[in-house]
Design a protein around this motif. Structure first.
Motif, PDB file in Angstrom:
ATOM      1  N   THR A 276     -68.107  61.054  60.555  1.00 41.85           N
ATOM      2  CA  THR A 276     -69.113  61.284  59.513  1.00 41.85           C
ATOM      3  C   THR A 276     -68.886  62.647  58.830  1.00 41.85           C
ATOM      4  OG1 THR A 276     -70.677  62.334  61.048  1.00 41.85           O
ATOM      5  CG2 THR A 276     -70.861  59.947  60.801  1.00 41.85           C
ATOM      6  N   HIS A 277     -67.774  63.294  59.147  1.00 40.19           N
ATOM      7  CA  HIS A 277     -67.577  64.683  58.707  1.00 40.19           C
ATOM      8  C   HIS A 277     -67.564  64.900  57.195  1.00 40.19           C
ATOM      9  CE1 HIS A 277     -65.387  64.743  62.756  1.00 40.19           C
ATOM     10  NE2 HIS A 277     -66.590  65.231  62.913  1.00 40.19           N
ATOM     11  N   GLY A 278     -67.163  63.885  56.447  1.00 39.02           N
ATOM     12  CA  GLY A 278     -67.065  64.084  54.994  1.00 39.02           C
ATOM     13  C   GLY A 278     -68.373  63.859  54.257  1.00 39.02           C
ATOM     14  N   LEU A 279     -69.398  63.373  54.971  1.00 40.10           N
ATOM     15  CA  LEU A 279     -70.570  62.849  54.255  1.00 40.10           C
ATOM     16  C   LEU A 279     -71.423  63.922  53.588  1.00 40.10           C
ATOM     17  CD1 LEU A 279     -71.533  59.983  56.732  1.00 40.10           C
ATOM     18  CD2 LEU A 279     -70.444  59.792  54.479  1.00 40.10           C
ATOM     19  N   HIS A 280     -71.626  65.056  54.266  1.00 44.83           N
ATOM     20  CA  HIS A 280     -72.483  66.081  53.657  1.00 44.83           C
ATOM     21  C   HIS A 280     -71.874  66.616  52.363  1.00 44.83           C
ATOM     22  CE1 HIS A 280     -75.737  66.163  56.455  1.00 44.83           C
ATOM     23  NE2 HIS A 280     -74.920  66.288  57.495  1.00 44.83           N
ATOM     24  N   GLU A 281     -70.552  66.822  52.399  1.00 45.55           N
ATOM     25  CA  GLU A 281     -69.876  67.331  51.187  1.00 45.55           C
ATOM     26  C   GLU A 281     -70.006  66.323  50.037  1.00 45.55           C
ATOM     27  OE1 GLU A 281     -65.698  68.526  51.644  1.00 45.55           O
ATOM     28  OE2 GLU A 281     -65.371  67.977  49.542  1.00 45.55           O
ATOM     29  N   ALA A 282     -69.768  65.048  50.344  1.00 43.54           N
ATOM     30  CA  ALA A 282     -69.848  64.026  49.295  1.00 43.54           C
ATOM     31  C   ALA A 282     -71.276  63.902  48.756  1.00 43.54           C
ATOM     32  CB  ALA A 282     -69.374  62.683  49.841  1.00 43.54           C
ATOM     33  N   TRP A 283     -72.240  63.961  49.658  1.00 44.69           N
ATOM     34  CA  TRP A 283     -73.655  63.807  49.282  1.00 44.69           C
ATOM     35  C   TRP A 283     -74.068  64.928  48.329  1.00 44.69           C
ATOM     36  CZ3 TRP A 283     -77.379  62.166  53.810  1.00 44.69           C
ATOM     37  CH2 TRP A 283     -78.434  61.408  53.286  1.00 44.69           C
ATOM     38  N   GLN A 284     -73.680  66.154  48.691  1.00 47.60           N
ATOM     39  CA  GLN A 284     -73.991  67.320  47.869  1.00 47.60           C
ATOM     40  C   GLN A 284     -73.357  67.177  46.479  1.00 47.60           C
ATOM     41  OE1 GLN A 284     -76.109  69.609  48.407  1.00 47.60           O
ATOM     42  NE2 GLN A 284     -75.628  70.610  46.455  1.00 47.60           N
ATOM     43  N   GLN A 285     -72.095  66.785  46.464  1.00 45.90           N
ATOM     44  CA  GLN A 285     -71.378  66.625  45.200  1.00 45.90           C
ATOM     45  C   GLN A 285     -72.016  65.522  44.362  1.00 45.90           C
ATOM     46  OE1 GLN A 285     -69.066  68.813  44.645  1.00 45.90           O
ATOM     47  NE2 GLN A 285     -68.656  68.074  42.576  1.00 45.90           N
ATOM     48  N   ALA A 286     -72.461  64.456  45.017  1.00 48.44           N
ATOM     49  CA  ALA A 286     -73.095  63.346  44.300  1.00 48.44           C
ATOM     50  C   ALA A 286     -74.414  63.794  43.672  1.00 48.44           C
ATOM     51  CB  ALA A 286     -73.321  62.174  45.256  1.00 48.44           C
ATOM     52  N   ARG A 287     -75.181  64.610  44.402  1.00 47.71           N
ATOM     53  CA  ARG A 287     -76.437  65.141  43.857  1.00 47.71           C
ATOM     54  C   ARG A 287     -76.173  65.920  42.579  1.00 47.71           C
ATOM     55  NH1 ARG A 287     -77.562  67.131  49.078  1.00 47.71           N
ATOM     56  NH2 ARG A 287     -78.663  65.503  50.220  1.00 47.71           N
ATOM     57  N   GLU A 288     -75.134  66.752  42.616  1.00 47.06           N
ATOM     58  CA  GLU A 288     -74.813  67.583  41.449  1.00 47.06           C
ATOM     59  C   GLU A 288     -74.344  66.744  40.270  1.00 47.06           C
ATOM     60  OE1 GLU A 288     -72.077  70.611  42.802  1.00 47.06           O
ATOM     61  OE2 GLU A 288     -73.529  71.264  44.322  1.00 47.06           O
ATOM     62  N   ASN A 289     -73.824  65.544  40.565  1.00 49.54           N
ATOM     63  CA  ASN A 289     -73.307  64.685  39.490  1.00 49.54           C
ATOM     64  C   ASN A 289     -74.225  63.509  39.159  1.00 49.54           C
ATOM     65  OD1 ASN A 289     -70.308  65.465  38.727  1.00 49.54           O
ATOM     66  ND2 ASN A 289     -70.602  65.883  40.895  1.00 49.54           N
ATOM     67  N   ASP A 290     -75.442  63.509  39.755  1.00 50.00           N
ATOM     68  CA  ASP A 290     -76.379  62.416  39.498  1.00 50.00           C
ATOM     69  C   ASP A 290     -75.826  61.045  39.835  1.00 50.00           C
ATOM     70  OD1 ASP A 290     -78.851  63.266  38.790  1.00 50.00           O
ATOM     71  OD2 ASP A 290     -78.261  63.755  36.730  1.00 50.00           O
ATOM     72  N   LEU A 291     -75.049  60.985  40.891  1.00 53.44           N
ATOM     73  CA  LEU A 291     -74.505  59.713  41.357  1.00 53.44           C
ATOM     74  C   LEU A 291     -75.332  59.285  42.558  1.00 53.44           C
ATOM     75  CD1 LEU A 291     -72.069  57.611  41.466  1.00 53.44           C
ATOM     76  CD2 LEU A 291     -71.008  59.204  43.076  1.00 53.44           C
ATOM     77  N   GLU A 292     -75.729  58.014  42.611  1.00 52.54           N
ATOM     78  CA  GLU A 292     -76.459  57.561  43.796  1.00 52.54           C
ATOM     79  C   GLU A 292     -75.468  57.405  44.944  1.00 52.54           C
ATOM     80  OE1 GLU A 292     -79.179  54.283  43.335  1.00 52.54           O
ATOM     81  OE2 GLU A 292     -79.578  54.238  45.497  1.00 52.54           O
TER      82      GLU A 292
ATOM     83  N   VAL B 211     -65.991  61.692  44.812  1.00 54.96           N
ATOM     84  CA  VAL B 211     -67.226  61.594  44.023  1.00 54.96           C
ATOM     85  C   VAL B 211     -66.916  61.813  42.539  1.00 54.96           C
ATOM     86  CG1 VAL B 211     -69.436  62.744  43.563  1.00 54.96           C
ATOM     87  CG2 VAL B 211     -68.800  62.164  45.914  1.00 54.96           C
ATOM     88  N   GLU B 212     -66.039  62.763  42.254  1.00 56.79           N
ATOM     89  CA  GLU B 212     -65.668  63.012  40.853  1.00 56.79           C
ATOM     90  C   GLU B 212     -64.978  61.793  40.250  1.00 56.79           C
ATOM     91  OE1 GLU B 212     -65.212  67.871  41.273  1.00 56.79           O
ATOM     92  OE2 GLU B 212     -63.421  66.595  41.342  1.00 56.79           O
ATOM     93  N   LEU B 213     -64.100  61.155  41.038  1.00 54.55           N
ATOM     94  CA  LEU B 213     -63.417  59.949  40.562  1.00 54.55           C
ATOM     95  C   LEU B 213     -64.421  58.811  40.343  1.00 54.55           C
ATOM     96  CD1 LEU B 213     -60.781  58.445  39.878  1.00 54.55           C
ATOM     97  CD2 LEU B 213     -60.574  57.872  42.311  1.00 54.55           C
ATOM     98  N   ALA B 214     -65.374  58.686  41.266  1.00 53.09           N
ATOM     99  CA  ALA B 214     -66.395  57.632  41.131  1.00 53.09           C
ATOM    100  C   ALA B 214     -67.151  57.806  39.811  1.00 53.09           C
ATOM    101  CB  ALA B 214     -67.359  57.683  42.319  1.00 53.09           C
ATOM    102  N   CYS B 215     -67.471  59.059  39.474  1.00 54.02           N
ATOM    103  CA  CYS B 215     -68.188  59.314  38.220  1.00 54.02           C
ATOM    104  C   CYS B 215     -67.322  58.936  37.023  1.00 54.02           C
ATOM    105  CB  CYS B 215     -68.601  60.777  38.127  1.00 54.02           C
ATOM    106  SG  CYS B 215     -69.845  61.223  39.345  1.00 54.02           S
ATOM    107  N   ARG B 216     -66.060  59.332  37.048  1.00 52.54           N
ATOM    108  CA  ARG B 216     -65.151  58.993  35.931  1.00 52.54           C
ATOM    109  C   ARG B 216     -65.000  57.486  35.793  1.00 52.54           C
ATOM    110  NH1 ARG B 216     -61.914  63.104  37.946  1.00 52.54           N
ATOM    111  NH2 ARG B 216     -60.287  61.719  38.754  1.00 52.54           N
ATOM    112  N   ASN B 217     -65.043  56.759  36.937  1.00 53.51           N
ATOM    113  CA  ASN B 217     -64.848  55.306  36.910  1.00 53.51           C
ATOM    114  C   ASN B 217     -66.164  54.541  36.753  1.00 53.51           C
ATOM    115  OD1 ASN B 217     -62.193  55.891  37.221  1.00 53.51           O
ATOM    116  ND2 ASN B 217     -61.940  54.972  39.246  1.00 53.51           N
ATOM    117  N   ASN B 218     -67.228  55.263  36.400  1.00 54.79           N
ATOM    118  CA  ASN B 218     -68.527  54.634  36.110  1.00 54.79           C
ATOM    119  C   ASN B 218     -69.159  53.899  37.282  1.00 54.79           C
ATOM    120  OD1 ASN B 218     -68.482  55.474  33.355  1.00 54.79           O
ATOM    121  ND2 ASN B 218     -66.994  53.837  32.974  1.00 54.79           N
ATOM    122  N   VAL B 219     -68.858  54.340  38.499  1.00 54.52           N
ATOM    123  CA  VAL B 219     -69.534  53.771  39.663  1.00 54.52           C
ATOM    124  C   VAL B 219     -70.996  54.219  39.612  1.00 54.52           C
ATOM    125  CG1 VAL B 219     -69.670  53.844  42.196  1.00 54.52           C
ATOM    126  CG2 VAL B 219     -67.432  53.716  41.062  1.00 54.52           C
ATOM    127  N   ASP B 220     -71.922  53.286  39.886  1.00 51.47           N
ATOM    128  CA  ASP B 220     -73.346  53.643  39.885  1.00 51.47           C
ATOM    129  C   ASP B 220     -73.829  54.025  41.273  1.00 51.47           C
ATOM    130  OD1 ASP B 220     -74.245  53.045  37.053  1.00 51.47           O
ATOM    131  OD2 ASP B 220     -73.207  51.185  37.582  1.00 51.47           O
TER     132      ASP B 220
END
Ligand code: AMP
Ligand code: MN
Ligand code: MN
Ligand code: MN
Length: 287
Positions: A43-59, A24-33
């Motif tokens: 599906t084990h990684g999804l909750h962690e990624a979702w939470q991190q995306a919320r904190e970074n305002d990434l859809e 998620v951090e890399l996606a933000c640096r690479n301007n992914v919307d």
């Protein structure tokens, strides 16, 4: 300017080398919307990624890439907008995980016969999550000096007719599509140009996939050349099916493409994110 949709990538929950948070951090640096994490059969990684995306305002779109066997060919189906905890989906995925475990043991036995000892333990060392993938065996074999990189090691050891290959017995197509649907997601055919099947066969597959409720094919994939992007774009148009876009990023040393760096969507395609199916899926995610 159009938004960057990267709707296919992997974390340490399957065979990627970045954690969901790092992705998620890399996606933000690479301007992914808009980012979808689509690990293989888990599906084990999804909750962690979702939470991190919320904190970074990434859809963020929670996703999955399900391994399917269709006429003796392994095909990958991406589910987008799934509920990571849906019991129907999780039960289905469990059967795939069982096969993965027994296949891993067989791969190790076969490598042992070819003179390579300790492959199961070696692959496990590279697996951060609960699945064992050929990619983990590839990392072990490269570490041990059997090939110089991941690409080379697949060619020499891990594909059909090579010592570490065991044929797949994955999910039935119809089952995989039902699990995705039960979990509220929409189904996308992953990297259609990458399968070693004829165009005729691929067309038969897409017809069946659409008939069973599949909504898009990945016209833009990190593993497609520019020519393949155009060809798959033509195919999507021919079938009146929408088009998706994803890098299939697996990590810094094992990438078809960098996360978020994608070919342009051909203009004749209808992007999946402009369909009713997508809008309804987003509504379900918000509910
Ligand atoms: P599995 O699902 O365990 O059979 O492993 C499939 C994964 O191996 C794919 O998702 C890719 O990440 C990787 N893979 C397959 N073929 C190759 C290849 N030729 N080069 C590099 N990675 C590959
Ligand atoms: Mn993979
Ligand atoms: Mn795939
Ligand atoms: Mn993938």
């Amino acid at each position: 300017m159009s938004l960057i949709y990267d709707l296919h990538c992997h974390s340490t929950a399957s065979d990627g080398s970045l954690t969901p948070t790092e992705l998620v951090e890399l996606a933000c640096r690479n301007n992914v919307d808009v980012l979808a994490l689509t690990d293989h059969d888990v599906t084990h990684g999804l909750h962690e990624a979702w939470q991190q995306a919320r904190e970074n305002d990434l859809e963020f779109i929670p996703g999955i890439e399900i391994s399917v066997s269709w006429r003796h060919q392994t095909i990958h189906i991406v589910g987008l907008g799934i509920d990571p905890d849906n019991p129907v989906l999780l039960q289905g995925l469990d059967s795939i995980l069982d096969f993965r475990q027994s296949r891993a043991e067989k791969i190790a036995e076969r490598l042992e016969k070819a003179g390579i000892a300790g492959a199961l333990e070696g692959a496990e060392k590279f697996a951060g999550g609960e699945i064992l993938s050929r990619t983990h065996f590839a990392h072990f074999l490269v570490e041990q000096g059997y090939a110089r990189d991941i690409k080379q090691v697949f060619k020499k050891y891990l594909v059909r007719n090579k010592p570490g290959y065991v044929p797949g017995q994955w999910a039935e197509l119809e089952d995989a599509l039902n699990w995705i649907k039960a979990a509220g997601g929409i189904a996308v055919l992953a990297h259609p140009a990458r399968y070693s099947i004829s165009t005729g066969r691929l067309k038969e597959f897409i017809a069946e996939f659409k008939e069973l409720g599949g909504v898009a094919i990945e016209v833009v994939s990190g593993s497609h050349s520019q020519e393949e992007v155009f060809r798959m774009g033509e195919l999507a148009k021919y079938f009146g099916i929408s088009a998706s876009s994803g890098s299939d990023y697996h990590g810094p040393n094992n990438a078809y493409r960098e996360l978020g760096y994608l070919h342009q969507m051909p203009s004749q395609c209808q992007p999946v994110w402009e369909t009713e199916h997508w809008l309804e899926m987003i509504e379900r995610l918000k509910a």
